[in-house]
Design a protein around this motif. Structure first.
Motif: not given
Length: 521
Positions: A247, A455, A465-466, A469, A476, A479, A481, A493-494, A497
Protein backbone atom coordinates in the motif's frame (compact mmCIF):
# COMPACT_ATOMS: atom_id res chain seq x y z
CA UNK A 1 11.38 2.83 -36.24
CA UNK A 2 9.29 2.80 -39.41
CA UNK A 3 8.28 5.33 -41.97
CA UNK A 4 5.13 7.33 -41.31
CA UNK A 5 1.89 6.16 -42.90
CA UNK A 6 -0.58 8.47 -44.67
CA UNK A 7 -3.05 9.87 -42.15
CA UNK A 8 -6.53 8.38 -42.42
CA UNK A 9 -5.47 5.50 -44.66
CA UNK A 10 -6.57 1.92 -44.17
CA UNK A 11 -2.96 1.03 -43.35
CA UNK A 12 -2.98 3.62 -40.56
CA UNK A 13 -6.14 2.08 -39.13
CA UNK A 14 -4.54 -1.36 -39.16
CA UNK A 15 -1.39 0.01 -37.53
CA UNK A 16 -3.47 1.56 -34.74
CA UNK A 17 -5.35 -1.70 -34.22
CA UNK A 18 -2.01 -3.48 -34.00
CA UNK A 19 -0.80 -0.97 -31.41
CA UNK A 20 -4.01 -1.35 -29.41
CA UNK A 21 -3.57 -5.13 -29.24
CA UNK A 22 0.04 -4.71 -28.14
CA UNK A 23 -0.90 -2.30 -25.33
CA UNK A 24 -3.58 -4.67 -24.06
CA UNK A 25 -1.16 -7.58 -24.14
CA UNK A 26 1.44 -5.50 -22.26
CA UNK A 27 -1.07 -4.73 -19.51
CA UNK A 28 -2.11 -8.38 -19.24
CA UNK A 29 1.47 -9.66 -19.01
CA UNK A 30 3.10 -6.95 -16.92
CA UNK A 31 0.69 -7.48 -14.03
CA UNK A 32 1.79 -11.10 -13.49
CA UNK A 33 5.46 -10.17 -14.04
CA UNK A 34 5.47 -7.45 -11.38
CA UNK A 35 3.36 -9.47 -8.97
CA UNK A 36 5.57 -12.55 -9.22
CA UNK A 37 8.69 -10.46 -8.61
CA UNK A 38 7.06 -9.38 -5.36
CA UNK A 39 5.64 -12.66 -4.06
CA UNK A 40 8.13 -15.28 -5.32
CA UNK A 41 10.61 -14.75 -2.45
CA UNK A 42 7.76 -15.04 0.06
CA UNK A 43 6.36 -18.17 -1.58
CA UNK A 44 9.75 -19.86 -1.84
CA UNK A 45 10.46 -19.23 1.83
CA UNK A 46 7.09 -20.35 3.18
CA UNK A 47 5.92 -23.04 0.73
CA UNK A 48 9.28 -24.62 -0.18
CA UNK A 49 11.18 -23.84 3.01
CA UNK A 50 13.98 -22.22 1.00
CA UNK A 51 16.80 -20.46 2.81
CA UNK A 52 17.69 -16.85 2.05
CA UNK A 53 20.53 -18.04 -0.21
CA UNK A 54 18.26 -20.41 -2.11
CA UNK A 55 15.69 -17.66 -2.59
CA UNK A 56 18.45 -15.44 -3.94
CA UNK A 57 19.46 -18.16 -6.40
CA UNK A 58 15.84 -18.50 -7.56
CA UNK A 59 15.61 -14.78 -8.35
CA UNK A 60 19.10 -14.70 -9.86
CA UNK A 61 18.34 -17.61 -12.22
CA UNK A 62 15.45 -15.79 -13.89
CA UNK A 63 17.39 -12.53 -14.02
CA UNK A 64 20.49 -14.16 -15.54
CA UNK A 65 18.48 -15.93 -18.23
CA UNK A 66 16.71 -12.67 -19.06
CA UNK A 67 19.98 -10.75 -19.44
CA UNK A 68 21.53 -13.42 -21.67
CA UNK A 69 18.48 -14.00 -23.87
CA UNK A 70 17.38 -10.41 -24.46
CA UNK A 71 19.95 -9.57 -27.21
CA UNK A 72 19.01 -12.83 -28.96
CA UNK A 73 15.33 -11.89 -28.59
CA UNK A 74 16.07 -8.58 -30.30
CA UNK A 75 17.56 -10.37 -33.30
CA UNK A 76 14.47 -12.57 -33.59
CA UNK A 77 12.18 -9.53 -33.32
CA UNK A 78 13.94 -7.97 -36.32
CA UNK A 79 14.03 -11.20 -38.32
CA UNK A 80 10.50 -12.59 -37.82
CA UNK A 81 6.96 -11.26 -37.42
CA UNK A 82 7.11 -9.55 -34.03
CA UNK A 83 3.64 -10.50 -32.86
CA UNK A 84 4.61 -14.16 -33.21
CA UNK A 85 7.81 -13.64 -31.21
CA UNK A 86 5.92 -11.76 -28.50
CA UNK A 87 3.13 -14.36 -28.42
CA UNK A 88 5.70 -17.15 -28.06
CA UNK A 89 7.20 -15.25 -25.13
CA UNK A 90 3.80 -14.86 -23.49
CA UNK A 91 3.08 -18.58 -23.89
CA UNK A 92 6.44 -19.53 -22.36
CA UNK A 93 5.83 -17.13 -19.49
CA UNK A 94 2.39 -18.69 -18.94
CA UNK A 95 4.12 -22.08 -18.79
CA UNK A 96 6.51 -20.63 -16.19
CA UNK A 97 3.59 -19.47 -14.02
CA UNK A 98 1.99 -22.90 -14.36
CA UNK A 99 5.31 -24.41 -13.30
CA UNK A 100 5.10 -22.57 -9.99
CA UNK A 101 1.60 -24.01 -9.49
CA UNK A 102 2.92 -27.59 -9.51
CA UNK A 103 6.39 -26.91 -8.09
CA UNK A 104 6.87 -28.75 -4.81
CA UNK A 105 10.67 -28.58 -4.74
CA UNK A 106 13.41 -26.08 -5.49
CA UNK A 107 14.61 -27.76 -8.73
CA UNK A 108 11.12 -27.43 -10.22
CA UNK A 109 10.96 -23.80 -9.09
CA UNK A 110 14.34 -23.11 -10.71
CA UNK A 111 13.10 -24.69 -13.95
CA UNK A 112 10.04 -22.43 -13.85
CA UNK A 113 12.36 -19.45 -13.28
CA UNK A 114 14.38 -20.38 -16.38
CA UNK A 115 11.18 -20.42 -18.44
CA UNK A 116 10.18 -17.09 -16.94
CA UNK A 117 13.46 -15.48 -17.95
CA UNK A 118 13.20 -16.86 -21.50
CA UNK A 119 9.54 -15.93 -21.96
CA UNK A 120 9.93 -12.45 -20.49
CA UNK A 121 12.88 -11.69 -22.77
CA UNK A 122 11.05 -12.71 -25.96
CA UNK A 123 7.84 -10.97 -24.95
CA UNK A 124 9.13 -7.58 -23.80
CA UNK A 125 11.73 -7.02 -26.48
CA UNK A 126 9.24 -7.83 -29.25
CA UNK A 127 6.48 -5.75 -27.63
CA UNK A 128 8.69 -2.66 -27.32
CA UNK A 129 9.80 -3.09 -30.93
CA UNK A 130 6.19 -3.38 -32.10
CA UNK A 131 5.22 -0.20 -30.27
CA UNK A 132 8.12 1.60 -31.96
CA UNK A 133 6.64 0.86 -35.38
CA UNK A 134 4.33 3.91 -35.06
CA UNK A 135 6.87 6.22 -33.45
CA UNK A 136 7.41 8.17 -36.68
CA UNK A 137 3.75 9.18 -36.86
CA UNK A 138 2.92 9.44 -33.14
CA UNK A 139 5.54 10.32 -30.54
CA UNK A 140 3.22 9.35 -27.65
CA UNK A 141 3.33 5.59 -28.31
CA UNK A 142 5.87 4.83 -25.58
CA UNK A 143 4.08 6.91 -22.94
CA UNK A 144 0.96 4.87 -23.71
CA UNK A 145 2.95 1.65 -23.36
CA UNK A 146 4.23 2.75 -19.94
CA UNK A 147 0.68 3.61 -18.83
CA UNK A 148 -0.61 0.23 -20.00
CA UNK A 149 2.17 -1.67 -18.23
CA UNK A 150 1.78 0.14 -14.91
CA UNK A 151 -2.01 -0.04 -14.99
CA UNK A 152 -1.74 -3.80 -15.38
CA UNK A 153 0.78 -3.88 -12.53
CA UNK A 154 -1.18 -2.06 -9.83
CA UNK A 155 -4.47 -3.73 -10.75
CA UNK A 156 -2.74 -7.11 -10.49
CA UNK A 157 -1.26 -6.19 -7.12
CA UNK A 158 -4.65 -5.32 -5.68
CA UNK A 159 -6.31 -8.42 -7.11
CA UNK A 160 -3.38 -10.77 -6.49
CA UNK A 161 -2.74 -9.82 -2.89
CA UNK A 162 -6.44 -10.17 -2.15
CA UNK A 163 -6.45 -13.56 -3.87
CA UNK A 164 -3.53 -14.76 -1.74
CA UNK A 165 -5.55 -14.04 1.38
CA UNK A 166 -8.53 -15.93 0.04
CA UNK A 167 -7.03 -19.03 -1.59
CA UNK A 168 -3.23 -19.00 -1.35
CA UNK A 169 -0.25 -18.65 -3.65
CA UNK A 170 -1.11 -21.38 -6.15
CA UNK A 171 -4.33 -19.66 -7.16
CA UNK A 172 -2.33 -16.48 -7.86
CA UNK A 173 0.16 -18.39 -10.03
CA UNK A 174 -2.73 -19.96 -11.95
CA UNK A 175 -4.36 -16.55 -12.48
CA UNK A 176 -1.03 -15.18 -13.74
CA UNK A 177 -0.74 -18.06 -16.20
CA UNK A 178 -4.24 -17.32 -17.52
CA UNK A 179 -3.41 -13.61 -17.93
CA UNK A 180 -0.26 -14.45 -19.94
CA UNK A 181 -2.20 -16.90 -22.07
CA UNK A 182 -4.75 -14.16 -22.77
CA UNK A 183 -1.89 -11.84 -23.76
CA UNK A 184 -0.70 -14.41 -26.31
CA UNK A 185 -4.20 -14.71 -27.80
CA UNK A 186 -4.51 -10.92 -28.05
CA UNK A 187 -1.16 -10.67 -29.86
CA UNK A 188 -2.03 -13.40 -32.35
CA UNK A 189 -5.26 -11.54 -33.15
CA UNK A 190 -3.34 -8.37 -34.04
CA UNK A 191 -2.95 -7.37 -37.73
CA UNK A 192 0.32 -8.08 -39.48
CA UNK A 193 2.96 -5.40 -39.70
CA UNK A 194 1.94 -2.89 -42.34
CA UNK A 195 4.79 -0.36 -42.52
CA UNK A 196 8.10 -0.72 -44.27
CA UNK A 197 11.11 -0.63 -41.98
CA UNK A 198 13.36 2.40 -41.92
CA UNK A 199 16.65 2.12 -43.79
CA UNK A 200 19.56 0.62 -41.91
CA UNK A 201 21.87 3.13 -40.23
CA UNK A 202 25.66 2.90 -40.47
CA UNK A 203 27.58 1.17 -37.69
CA UNK A 204 26.46 -1.39 -35.16
CA UNK A 205 23.47 -0.79 -32.90
CA UNK A 206 25.54 -1.50 -29.79
CA UNK A 207 28.05 1.20 -30.69
CA UNK A 208 25.39 3.78 -31.43
CA UNK A 209 23.49 3.05 -28.21
CA UNK A 210 26.51 2.82 -25.90
CA UNK A 211 26.02 6.27 -24.26
CA UNK A 212 22.37 5.55 -23.47
CA UNK A 213 23.09 2.02 -22.26
CA UNK A 214 25.69 3.34 -19.80
CA UNK A 215 23.31 6.02 -18.54
CA UNK A 216 20.45 3.53 -18.18
CA UNK A 217 22.59 1.05 -16.23
CA UNK A 218 23.86 3.72 -13.81
CA UNK A 219 20.46 5.33 -13.15
CA UNK A 220 18.70 1.97 -12.83
CA UNK A 221 21.30 0.82 -10.31
CA UNK A 222 20.61 3.88 -8.16
CA UNK A 223 16.83 3.62 -8.49
CA UNK A 224 16.81 -0.12 -7.74
CA UNK A 225 19.00 0.52 -4.71
CA UNK A 226 16.69 3.16 -3.22
CA UNK A 227 13.61 1.00 -3.88
CA UNK A 228 15.12 -1.99 -2.08
CA UNK A 229 16.43 0.23 0.72
CA UNK A 230 12.92 1.54 1.19
CA UNK A 231 11.50 -1.99 1.23
CA UNK A 232 13.98 -3.06 3.91
CA UNK A 233 13.32 0.08 5.94
CA UNK A 234 9.55 -0.40 5.91
CA UNK A 235 9.90 -4.04 6.90
CA UNK A 236 12.59 -3.75 9.58
CA UNK A 237 12.27 -0.24 11.00
CA UNK A 238 8.49 0.28 10.80
CA UNK A 239 7.73 -3.48 11.06
CA UNK A 240 5.10 -3.41 8.32
CA UNK A 241 3.56 -6.53 6.85
CA UNK A 242 3.85 -7.29 3.13
CA UNK A 243 0.33 -6.01 2.37
CA UNK A 244 1.03 -2.77 4.22
CA UNK A 245 4.28 -2.31 2.29
CA UNK A 246 2.40 -2.79 -0.98
CA UNK A 247 0.00 0.00 0.00
CA UNK A 248 2.94 2.37 0.59
CA UNK A 249 4.18 1.71 -2.95
CA UNK A 250 0.71 1.85 -4.54
CA UNK A 251 0.32 5.67 -4.95
CA UNK A 252 3.58 5.87 -6.88
CA UNK A 253 2.55 2.97 -9.09
CA UNK A 254 -0.73 4.71 -9.91
CA UNK A 255 1.19 7.90 -10.74
CA UNK A 256 3.31 6.00 -13.27
CA UNK A 257 0.13 4.55 -14.77
CA UNK A 258 -1.81 7.79 -15.26
CA UNK A 259 0.88 10.43 -15.96
CA UNK A 260 3.08 9.35 -18.94
CA UNK A 261 0.85 10.76 -21.70
CA UNK A 262 0.24 13.96 -19.76
CA UNK A 263 3.94 14.45 -19.07
CA UNK A 264 4.66 13.84 -22.76
CA UNK A 265 3.13 17.26 -23.43
CA UNK A 266 5.99 18.80 -21.46
CA UNK A 267 8.44 16.80 -23.58
CA UNK A 268 6.89 18.29 -26.72
CA UNK A 269 7.19 21.78 -25.30
CA UNK A 270 10.48 21.80 -23.39
CA UNK A 271 12.35 18.92 -25.00
CA UNK A 272 13.68 15.59 -23.80
CA UNK A 273 16.91 16.92 -22.31
CA UNK A 274 15.23 19.35 -19.92
CA UNK A 275 12.56 16.87 -18.84
CA UNK A 276 15.14 14.15 -18.16
CA UNK A 277 17.28 16.52 -16.11
CA UNK A 278 14.28 17.69 -14.09
CA UNK A 279 13.13 14.10 -13.53
CA UNK A 280 16.55 13.17 -12.12
CA UNK A 281 16.41 16.13 -9.73
CA UNK A 282 12.88 15.13 -8.65
CA UNK A 283 13.95 11.55 -8.00
CA UNK A 284 16.96 12.76 -6.00
CA UNK A 285 14.68 14.99 -3.89
CA UNK A 286 12.59 11.90 -3.16
CA UNK A 287 15.67 9.99 -1.98
CA UNK A 288 16.79 12.88 0.24
CA UNK A 289 13.30 13.20 1.71
CA UNK A 290 13.33 9.53 2.67
CA UNK A 291 16.28 10.15 4.98
CA UNK A 292 14.06 12.03 7.45
CA UNK A 293 10.57 10.75 6.60
CA UNK A 294 8.85 10.26 9.99
CA UNK A 295 6.27 7.61 9.04
CA UNK A 296 5.02 5.40 6.17
CA UNK A 297 2.30 7.89 5.18
CA UNK A 298 4.94 10.52 4.41
CA UNK A 299 7.00 7.90 2.59
CA UNK A 300 4.00 6.99 0.42
CA UNK A 301 3.58 10.66 -0.51
CA UNK A 302 7.29 10.97 -1.31
CA UNK A 303 7.16 7.81 -3.41
CA UNK A 304 4.78 9.64 -5.74
CA UNK A 305 7.69 11.96 -6.66
CA UNK A 306 9.64 8.94 -7.85
CA UNK A 307 6.59 7.75 -9.78
CA UNK A 308 6.27 11.11 -11.54
CA UNK A 309 9.97 11.04 -12.46
CA UNK A 310 9.79 7.57 -13.96
CA UNK A 311 6.55 8.33 -15.78
CA UNK A 312 8.61 10.86 -17.75
CA UNK A 313 11.94 9.01 -17.99
CA UNK A 314 10.93 5.52 -19.13
CA UNK A 315 9.04 6.55 -22.32
CA UNK A 316 11.81 8.96 -23.32
CA UNK A 317 14.50 6.32 -22.93
CA UNK A 318 12.56 3.78 -25.00
CA UNK A 319 11.72 6.31 -27.70
CA UNK A 320 15.29 7.50 -28.22
CA UNK A 321 16.55 3.90 -28.29
CA UNK A 322 13.97 3.09 -30.98
CA UNK A 323 14.94 6.17 -33.03
CA UNK A 324 18.66 5.54 -32.78
CA UNK A 325 18.27 1.86 -33.71
CA UNK A 326 16.76 2.56 -37.14
CA UNK A 327 15.68 -0.66 -38.84
CA UNK A 328 17.20 -2.73 -36.01
CA UNK A 329 14.84 -1.56 -33.29
CA UNK A 330 14.49 -5.12 -31.99
CA UNK A 331 18.23 -5.37 -31.41
CA UNK A 332 18.22 -1.94 -29.80
CA UNK A 333 15.45 -2.87 -27.40
CA UNK A 334 17.21 -6.11 -26.52
CA UNK A 335 20.34 -4.19 -25.51
CA UNK A 336 18.30 -1.59 -23.65
CA UNK A 337 16.44 -4.25 -21.64
CA UNK A 338 19.73 -5.96 -20.76
CA UNK A 339 21.15 -2.66 -19.49
CA UNK A 340 18.04 -2.15 -17.34
CA UNK A 341 18.37 -5.62 -15.80
CA UNK A 342 22.11 -5.30 -15.19
CA UNK A 343 21.57 -1.96 -13.48
CA UNK A 344 18.79 -3.45 -11.36
CA UNK A 345 21.02 -6.36 -10.34
CA UNK A 346 23.89 -4.04 -9.37
CA UNK A 347 21.57 -1.75 -7.44
CA UNK A 348 20.00 -4.62 -5.54
CA UNK A 349 23.41 -5.89 -4.46
CA UNK A 350 24.49 -2.38 -3.50
CA UNK A 351 21.37 -1.75 -1.43
CA UNK A 352 22.03 -4.63 0.94
CA UNK A 353 25.55 -3.42 1.65
CA UNK A 354 24.40 0.17 2.16
CA UNK A 355 21.66 -0.87 4.58
CA UNK A 356 23.99 -3.05 6.64
CA UNK A 357 27.03 -0.76 6.71
CA UNK A 358 25.60 2.78 6.81
CA UNK A 359 22.95 4.59 8.78
CA UNK A 360 19.59 5.11 7.09
CA UNK A 361 20.08 8.87 6.38
CA UNK A 362 23.59 8.32 4.99
CA UNK A 363 22.41 5.46 2.76
CA UNK A 364 19.61 7.63 1.36
CA UNK A 365 21.92 10.60 0.75
CA UNK A 366 24.51 8.40 -0.95
CA UNK A 367 21.88 6.99 -3.29
CA UNK A 368 20.47 10.47 -3.94
CA UNK A 369 23.93 11.65 -4.99
CA UNK A 370 24.15 8.88 -7.60
CA UNK A 371 20.64 9.62 -8.85
CA UNK A 372 21.51 13.31 -9.15
CA UNK A 373 24.35 12.48 -11.54
CA UNK A 374 21.60 11.41 -13.93
CA UNK A 375 20.68 15.09 -14.34
CA UNK A 376 23.84 15.40 -16.43
CA UNK A 377 24.49 11.84 -17.55
CA UNK A 378 21.10 11.00 -19.07
CA UNK A 379 20.67 14.26 -21.06
CA UNK A 380 24.24 13.83 -22.31
CA UNK A 381 23.39 10.35 -23.55
CA UNK A 382 20.40 11.70 -25.51
CA UNK A 383 22.58 14.30 -27.20
CA UNK A 384 25.23 11.68 -27.92
CA UNK A 385 22.68 9.51 -29.77
CA UNK A 386 22.00 12.34 -32.19
CA UNK A 387 18.20 12.16 -31.92
CA UNK A 388 15.98 15.22 -31.94
CA UNK A 389 15.33 16.93 -28.62
CA UNK A 390 11.71 17.83 -29.35
CA UNK A 391 9.83 15.00 -31.09
CA UNK A 392 6.95 15.46 -33.50
CA UNK A 393 3.48 16.00 -32.07
CA UNK A 394 0.78 13.47 -31.34
CA UNK A 395 -2.63 13.46 -33.00
CA UNK A 396 -4.00 11.18 -30.27
CA UNK A 397 -3.09 13.76 -27.64
CA UNK A 398 -4.47 16.62 -29.72
CA UNK A 399 -1.01 18.18 -29.79
CA UNK A 400 0.80 19.09 -32.95
CA UNK A 401 0.79 17.27 -36.25
CA UNK A 402 2.27 13.80 -36.63
CA UNK A 403 5.29 13.87 -38.86
CA UNK A 404 8.11 11.61 -39.85
CA UNK A 405 10.98 11.68 -37.41
CA UNK A 406 14.28 13.05 -38.69
CA UNK A 407 16.74 10.23 -39.08
CA UNK A 408 19.23 9.95 -36.22
CA UNK A 409 22.61 11.47 -36.89
CA UNK A 410 25.40 8.97 -36.44
CA UNK A 411 28.42 9.98 -34.46
CA UNK A 412 29.39 10.71 -30.88
CA UNK A 413 27.56 14.02 -30.59
CA UNK A 414 24.33 15.48 -31.80
CA UNK A 415 25.89 18.48 -33.46
CA UNK A 416 24.12 21.60 -34.70
CA UNK A 417 21.25 19.65 -36.25
CA UNK A 418 20.10 18.49 -32.83
CA UNK A 419 20.49 21.89 -31.24
CA UNK A 420 18.49 23.55 -33.98
CA UNK A 421 15.69 21.00 -33.99
CA UNK A 422 12.44 22.70 -35.02
CA UNK A 423 9.53 23.15 -32.69
CA UNK A 424 6.82 20.48 -33.03
CA UNK A 425 4.61 21.43 -35.93
CA UNK A 426 1.56 23.40 -34.89
CA UNK A 427 2.14 23.30 -31.13
CA UNK A 428 1.38 26.66 -29.53
CA UNK A 429 3.00 27.07 -26.12
CA UNK A 430 -0.31 26.97 -24.35
CA UNK A 431 -1.85 24.06 -26.29
CA UNK A 432 -0.96 21.24 -23.94
CA UNK A 433 -4.50 20.08 -23.31
CA UNK A 434 -6.81 20.41 -26.29
CA UNK A 435 -9.92 20.36 -24.10
CA UNK A 436 -11.15 23.68 -22.65
CA UNK A 437 -11.34 23.91 -18.83
CA UNK A 438 -15.14 23.66 -18.90
CA UNK A 439 -14.93 20.34 -20.75
CA UNK A 440 -12.33 18.97 -18.35
CA UNK A 441 -14.44 19.93 -15.31
CA UNK A 442 -17.51 18.41 -16.96
CA UNK A 443 -15.63 15.10 -17.37
CA UNK A 444 -14.47 15.32 -13.76
CA UNK A 445 -18.04 15.97 -12.64
CA UNK A 446 -19.31 12.93 -14.50
CA UNK A 447 -16.56 10.79 -12.98
CA UNK A 448 -17.35 12.15 -9.51
CA UNK A 449 -21.09 11.51 -9.85
CA UNK A 450 -20.50 7.90 -10.87
CA UNK A 451 -18.09 7.52 -7.96
CA UNK A 452 -20.62 9.03 -5.53
CA UNK A 453 -23.45 6.77 -6.68
CA UNK A 454 -21.25 3.68 -6.36
CA UNK A 455 -20.05 4.77 -2.90
CA UNK A 456 -23.64 5.18 -1.73
CA UNK A 457 -24.39 1.64 -2.87
CA UNK A 458 -21.23 0.32 -1.22
CA UNK A 459 -22.06 2.15 2.02
CA UNK A 460 -25.54 0.61 1.98
CA UNK A 461 -24.05 -2.90 1.86
CA UNK A 462 -21.28 -2.01 4.35
CA UNK A 463 -18.42 -2.23 1.83
CA UNK A 464 -17.40 1.44 1.48
CA UNK A 465 -13.75 2.05 2.38
CA UNK A 466 -14.33 5.81 2.12
CA UNK A 467 -17.11 5.72 4.72
CA UNK A 468 -14.98 3.54 7.00
CA UNK A 469 -12.11 6.01 6.68
CA UNK A 470 -14.35 8.90 7.64
CA UNK A 471 -15.82 7.09 10.63
CA UNK A 472 -12.50 5.67 11.82
CA UNK A 473 -13.60 2.09 11.20
CA UNK A 474 -10.45 1.34 9.20
CA UNK A 475 -6.75 1.99 9.82
CA UNK A 476 -5.51 3.93 6.72
CA UNK A 477 -2.02 2.45 7.03
CA UNK A 478 -2.67 -1.21 7.71
CA UNK A 479 -6.14 -1.15 6.11
CA UNK A 480 -7.33 -3.21 9.09
CA UNK A 481 -11.11 -3.00 9.33
CA UNK A 482 -13.07 -3.26 12.56
CA UNK A 483 -15.40 -5.74 10.85
CA UNK A 484 -13.25 -7.91 8.50
CA UNK A 485 -14.50 -8.91 5.05
CA UNK A 486 -13.36 -11.78 2.86
CA UNK A 487 -14.07 -13.47 -0.43
CA UNK A 488 -15.65 -11.40 -3.20
CA UNK A 489 -16.63 -8.73 -0.66
CA UNK A 490 -12.94 -8.09 0.05
CA UNK A 491 -12.21 -7.59 -3.65
CA UNK A 492 -15.08 -5.10 -3.98
CA UNK A 493 -13.95 -3.28 -0.83
CA UNK A 494 -10.38 -2.85 -2.11
CA UNK A 495 -11.59 -1.81 -5.57
CA UNK A 496 -13.57 1.04 -4.00
CA UNK A 497 -10.48 2.16 -2.12
CA UNK A 498 -8.33 2.22 -5.26
CA UNK A 499 -11.03 4.15 -7.12
CA UNK A 500 -10.88 6.81 -4.38
CA UNK A 501 -7.14 7.25 -5.02
CA UNK A 502 -7.73 7.55 -8.77
CA UNK A 503 -10.41 10.20 -8.23
CA UNK A 504 -8.07 12.27 -6.05
CA UNK A 505 -5.42 12.20 -8.78
CA UNK A 506 -8.05 13.18 -11.36
CA UNK A 507 -9.15 16.16 -9.25
CA UNK A 508 -5.60 17.42 -8.69
CA UNK A 509 -4.66 17.08 -12.34
CA UNK A 510 -7.81 18.84 -13.58
CA UNK A 511 -7.31 21.79 -11.24
CA UNK A 512 -3.62 22.17 -12.09
CA UNK A 513 -4.12 22.04 -15.86
CA UNK A 514 -7.06 24.44 -15.69
CA UNK A 515 -5.05 27.00 -13.70
CA UNK A 516 -2.24 26.79 -16.22
CA UNK A 517 -4.63 27.80 -19.03
CA UNK A 518 -5.88 30.92 -17.27
CA UNK A 519 -4.88 34.25 -18.92
CA UNK A 520 -1.47 35.39 -17.78
CA UNK A 521 -0.33 31.90 -16.79
Amino acid sequence: MTAALPAGSDLTTRARRREGRVLLAAALANGPAELLDFILPLWAGTALGASATQVGVLIAVELAVSVVVRPFAGIQADRFERRHVAAAGALIYALSCAGYVVADSLPLAWAAAVLGGLGGALFWVAVRAMVGERLAEDSAVYPRLTSAEETGAWVSFVAGLSLIGMSGYRSVFLACACACLAAAVVLLSAPRRVASPAPALPGSVARRLRPMLVAVAVTMAAEAAIALLLLLHLQRHFELEILQIAYVFLPGAIAIAVLPERLHRFVLRYGRVRVLALASVLSAVFAVGLAWAPNPLVIAALWVLSGVAWAAVIPIQQAVVAEASGAQVGRGMGLYESAVLLGTLAGSLLAGALYDELSWPVACLATAAVILTGAGLVPWSVRALGVVDKPAGSAELGVGTPASMPEPVSGPTAGPASEAAPEPAGVPAEQHDARPPRSRFRSLGQHSMIFLVVQIVLAAIDLSWLRDLGTGAVDPLSNTRDVPVDGLAEVVYHAGRIWAFVLVIDVVWTVVTSLRRRPGR
